[in-house]
Design an enzyme around this catalytic site. Structure first.
Site, PDB file in Angstrom:
ATOM      1  N   ASN A   9       0.867  -1.177   0.000  1.00  0.00           N
ATOM      2  CA  ASN A   9       0.000   0.000   0.000  1.00  0.00           C
ATOM      3  C   ASN A   9       0.901   1.224   0.000  1.00  0.00           C
ATOM      4  O   ASN A   9       1.453   1.586   1.029  1.00  0.00           O
ATOM      5  CB  ASN A   9      -0.910  -0.011   1.241  1.00  0.00           C
ATOM      6  CG  ASN A   9      -1.777   1.236   1.312  1.00  0.00           C
ATOM      7  OD1 ASN A   9      -1.815   2.039   0.379  1.00  0.00           O
ATOM      8  ND2 ASN A   9      -2.479   1.404   2.428  1.00  0.00           N
ATOM      9  N   TRP A  10       1.023   1.836  -1.150  1.00  0.00           N
ATOM     10  CA  TRP A  10       1.917   2.991  -1.276  1.00  0.00           C
ATOM     11  C   TRP A  10       1.338   4.246  -0.632  1.00  0.00           C
ATOM     12  O   TRP A  10       2.016   5.244  -0.515  1.00  0.00           O
ATOM     13  CB  TRP A  10       2.205   3.262  -2.763  1.00  0.00           C
ATOM     14  CG  TRP A  10       3.320   2.433  -3.331  1.00  0.00           C
ATOM     15  CD1 TRP A  10       3.742   1.203  -2.895  1.00  0.00           C
ATOM     16  CD2 TRP A  10       4.175   2.775  -4.443  1.00  0.00           C
ATOM     17  NE1 TRP A  10       4.791   0.766  -3.662  1.00  0.00           N
ATOM     18  CE2 TRP A  10       5.071   1.715  -4.621  1.00  0.00           C
ATOM     19  CE3 TRP A  10       4.237   3.871  -5.293  1.00  0.00           C
ATOM     20  CZ2 TRP A  10       6.043   1.715  -5.623  1.00  0.00           C
ATOM     21  CZ3 TRP A  10       5.196   3.872  -6.304  1.00  0.00           C
ATOM     22  CH2 TRP A  10       6.095   2.814  -6.458  1.00  0.00           C
ATOM     23  N   LYS A  11       0.046   4.210  -0.286  1.00  0.00           N
ATOM     24  CA  LYS A  11      -0.627   5.413   0.229  1.00  0.00           C
ATOM     25  C   LYS A  11      -0.377   6.575  -0.743  1.00  0.00           C
ATOM     26  O   LYS A  11      -0.348   6.347  -1.943  1.00  0.00           O
ATOM     27  CB  LYS A  11      -0.167   5.699   1.658  1.00  0.00           C
ATOM     28  CG  LYS A  11      -0.312   4.446   2.545  1.00  0.00           C
ATOM     29  CD  LYS A  11      -0.165   4.676   3.996  1.00  0.00           C
ATOM     30  CE  LYS A  11      -0.353   3.355   4.737  1.00  0.00           C
ATOM     31  NZ  LYS A  11      -0.316   3.500   6.190  1.00  0.00           N
ATOM     32  N   HIS A  94      -9.736   1.347   4.766  1.00  0.00           N
ATOM     33  CA  HIS A  94      -8.476   1.546   5.491  1.00  0.00           C
ATOM     34  C   HIS A  94      -8.709   2.504   6.665  1.00  0.00           C
ATOM     35  O   HIS A  94      -9.512   3.424   6.569  1.00  0.00           O
ATOM     36  CB  HIS A  94      -7.417   2.107   4.533  1.00  0.00           C
ATOM     37  CG  HIS A  94      -6.050   2.072   5.124  1.00  0.00           C
ATOM     38  ND1 HIS A  94      -5.609   3.023   6.010  1.00  0.00           N
ATOM     39  CD2 HIS A  94      -5.036   1.179   4.977  1.00  0.00           C
ATOM     40  CE1 HIS A  94      -4.370   2.712   6.381  1.00  0.00           C
ATOM     41  NE2 HIS A  94      -4.001   1.609   5.773  1.00  0.00           N
ATOM     42  N   GLU A  96      -7.038   4.908   7.731  1.00  0.00           N
ATOM     43  CA  GLU A  96      -6.803   6.325   7.410  1.00  0.00           C
ATOM     44  C   GLU A  96      -8.031   6.930   6.749  1.00  0.00           C
ATOM     45  O   GLU A  96      -8.352   8.095   6.944  1.00  0.00           O
ATOM     46  CB  GLU A  96      -5.549   6.455   6.528  1.00  0.00           C
ATOM     47  CG  GLU A  96      -4.285   6.261   7.348  1.00  0.00           C
ATOM     48  CD  GLU A  96      -3.118   5.669   6.594  1.00  0.00           C
ATOM     49  OE1 GLU A  96      -3.118   5.672   5.354  1.00  0.00           O
ATOM     50  OE2 GLU A  96      -2.185   5.180   7.272  1.00  0.00           O
ATOM     51  N   GLU A 162      -5.656  -4.593  10.590  1.00  0.00           N
ATOM     52  CA  GLU A 162      -4.667  -3.526  10.760  1.00  0.00           C
ATOM     53  C   GLU A 162      -4.966  -2.762  12.047  1.00  0.00           C
ATOM     54  O   GLU A 162      -5.758  -1.808  12.036  1.00  0.00           O
ATOM     55  CB  GLU A 162      -4.711  -2.556   9.569  1.00  0.00           C
ATOM     56  CG  GLU A 162      -4.333  -3.183   8.255  1.00  0.00           C
ATOM     57  CD  GLU A 162      -3.710  -2.156   7.306  1.00  0.00           C
ATOM     58  OE1 GLU A 162      -2.675  -2.475   6.721  1.00  0.00           O
ATOM     59  OE2 GLU A 162      -4.246  -1.049   7.174  1.00  0.00           O
ATOM     60  N   GLY A 168       2.210   2.645  10.889  1.00  0.00           N
ATOM     61  CA  GLY A 168       3.164   3.744  10.767  1.00  0.00           C
ATOM     62  C   GLY A 168       3.853   4.114  12.055  1.00  0.00           C
ATOM     63  O   GLY A 168       4.465   5.180  12.157  1.00  0.00           O
ATOM     64  N   SER A 208       3.178  -1.732  10.490  1.00  0.00           N
ATOM     65  CA  SER A 208       4.626  -1.770  10.771  1.00  0.00           C
ATOM     66  C   SER A 208       5.267  -3.112  10.415  1.00  0.00           C
ATOM     67  O   SER A 208       6.161  -3.587  11.127  1.00  0.00           O
ATOM     68  CB  SER A 208       4.909  -1.393  12.227  1.00  0.00           C
ATOM     69  OG  SER A 208       4.503  -0.059  12.471  1.00  0.00           O
ATOM     70  N   GLY A 229       2.703  -1.011   4.387  1.00  0.00           N
ATOM     71  CA  GLY A 229       2.725   0.412   4.049  1.00  0.00           C
ATOM     72  C   GLY A 229       4.146   0.891   3.799  1.00  0.00           C
ATOM     73  O   GLY A 229       4.726   0.631   2.740  1.00  0.00           O
ATOM     74  N   GLY A 230       4.720   1.550   4.769  1.00  0.00           N
ATOM     75  CA  GLY A 230       6.020   2.206   4.615  1.00  0.00           C
ATOM     76  C   GLY A 230       7.090   1.329   3.978  1.00  0.00           C
ATOM     77  O   GLY A 230       7.780   1.759   3.042  1.00  0.00           O
TER      78      GLY A 230
HETATM   79  P1  13P Z   1       2.763   0.687   7.749  1.00  0.00           P
HETATM   80  O1  13P Z   1       3.302  -0.602   7.178  1.00  0.00           O
HETATM   81  O2  13P Z   1       3.519   1.890   7.260  1.00  0.00           O
HETATM   82  O3  13P Z   1       2.639   0.625   9.228  1.00  0.00           O
HETATM   83  O4  13P Z   1       1.285   0.867   7.169  1.00  0.00           O
HETATM   84  C1  13P Z   1       0.406  -0.192   7.276  1.00  0.00           C
HETATM   85  C2  13P Z   1      -0.777   0.112   6.461  1.00  0.00           C
HETATM   86  O5  13P Z   1      -1.536   1.012   6.775  1.00  0.00           O
HETATM   87  C3  13P Z   1      -0.995  -0.671   5.248  1.00  0.00           C
HETATM   88  O6  13P Z   1      -2.252  -0.454   4.730  1.00  0.00           O
END
Ligand code: 13P
Length: 248
Positions: A9-11, A94, A96, A162, A168, A208, A229-230
């Site tokens: 997930n590149w956001k 998600h 967010e 999640e 994050g 994470s 994510g990251g």
């Molecule tokens: P991180 O891996 O950066 O914690 O993000 C997780 C996430 O929200 C994937 O959708």
């Protein structure tokens, strides 16, 4: 046996040259890969990603979609607009989007249903906040969030547990915490769709995930992959995470 599913997930990150370079590096590494790999990029990068990934083992995903096919919904993107590009997955619900854009269980479920009807597979996210965990309400919250899932087709669905406090933050759930939540969610799936469908639904862990903690998380019986994510922004880190997936 469920095939592991690793999703990036590149956001709101990346640009056209970066996604091209990333996929050019990633794709040749997946030749003998036991896992299914999805890369979810911002809307504007989907055409490039879909073009580069055509005929490869990488599937391309979006990070949201609307529940209508078309209409007066300024700023929204419909599921059909995604399938037309060659997109095959979409992330829905998600945290967010729930926290920053007022997404609810109801709207997330509507989006997911429309996506499935358009032929997309859905990664449906749920998870508790830190306060909810500290109050001992994790499973209660997951129960509430998953109540709407009966309207979805389990065939084209992956769940992503999640925990909000792990996203994050560098503080991942322990493998035991993840397994407890995943086993609970699989039980919910069994109640909604029966044991057979529940045994086939993949439940991903997100929050994470790194190359260092992925192996222990993915070794849990009910953890069938990861939503990253990251760490997914770095092709080396994401490749290393993919390599931790157990053979199907
Ligand atoms: P991180 O891996 O950066 O914690 O993000 C997780 C996430 O929200 C994937 O959708």
């Amino acid at each position: 046996m469920r095939r592991p599913l690793l999703a990036a997930n590149w956001k709101m990150h990346g640009n056209c040259s970066r996604v091209q370079e990333y996929l050019d590096t990633l794709i040749p590494r997946l030749d003998a890969c036991p896992a299914e790999v999805v890369v979810c990029v911002p809307f504007t990068l989907l055409p490039v990603a879909a073009m580069v990934a055509t005929g490869s083992p990488v599937a391309v995903g979006a990070q949201n979609c609307h529940w209508e096919e078309e209409g007066a919904f300024t700023g929204e993107i419909s599921p059909l607009m995604l399938t037309e590009l060659g997109v095959s997955w979409v992330i829905v619900g998600h945290s967010e989007r729930r926290r920053l854009f007022n997404e609810t269980d109801e709207t997330a479920c509507q989006r997911a249903g429309a996506a499935q009807r358009a032929g997309l597979a859905v990664i449906y996210c749920l998870g508790e906040t830190l306060q909810e965990r500290e109050e001992g309400r994790t499973l209660e919250v997951l129960g509430q969030q998953s109540a709407v899932l009966d309207r979805l087709d389990p065939q084209r669905l992956a769940l992503a547990y999640e925990p909000v406090w792990a996203i994050g933050t560098g503080r991942n759930a322990t493998p035991e915490q993840a397994q407890e939540a995943h086993a609970f969610l699989r039980g919910r799936c069994a109640a909604l769709w029966g044991e057979g469908a529940a045994a086939d639904v993949r439940i991903l862990y997100g929050g994470s995930v790194t190359a260092h903690n992925a192996q222990a998380l993915l070794a849990q019986g009910d953890v069938d992959g990861a939503l990253v994510g990251g760490a997914s922004l770095d092709v080396e880190a994401f490749s290393a995470i993919i390599r931790t997936a157990p053979c199907a």
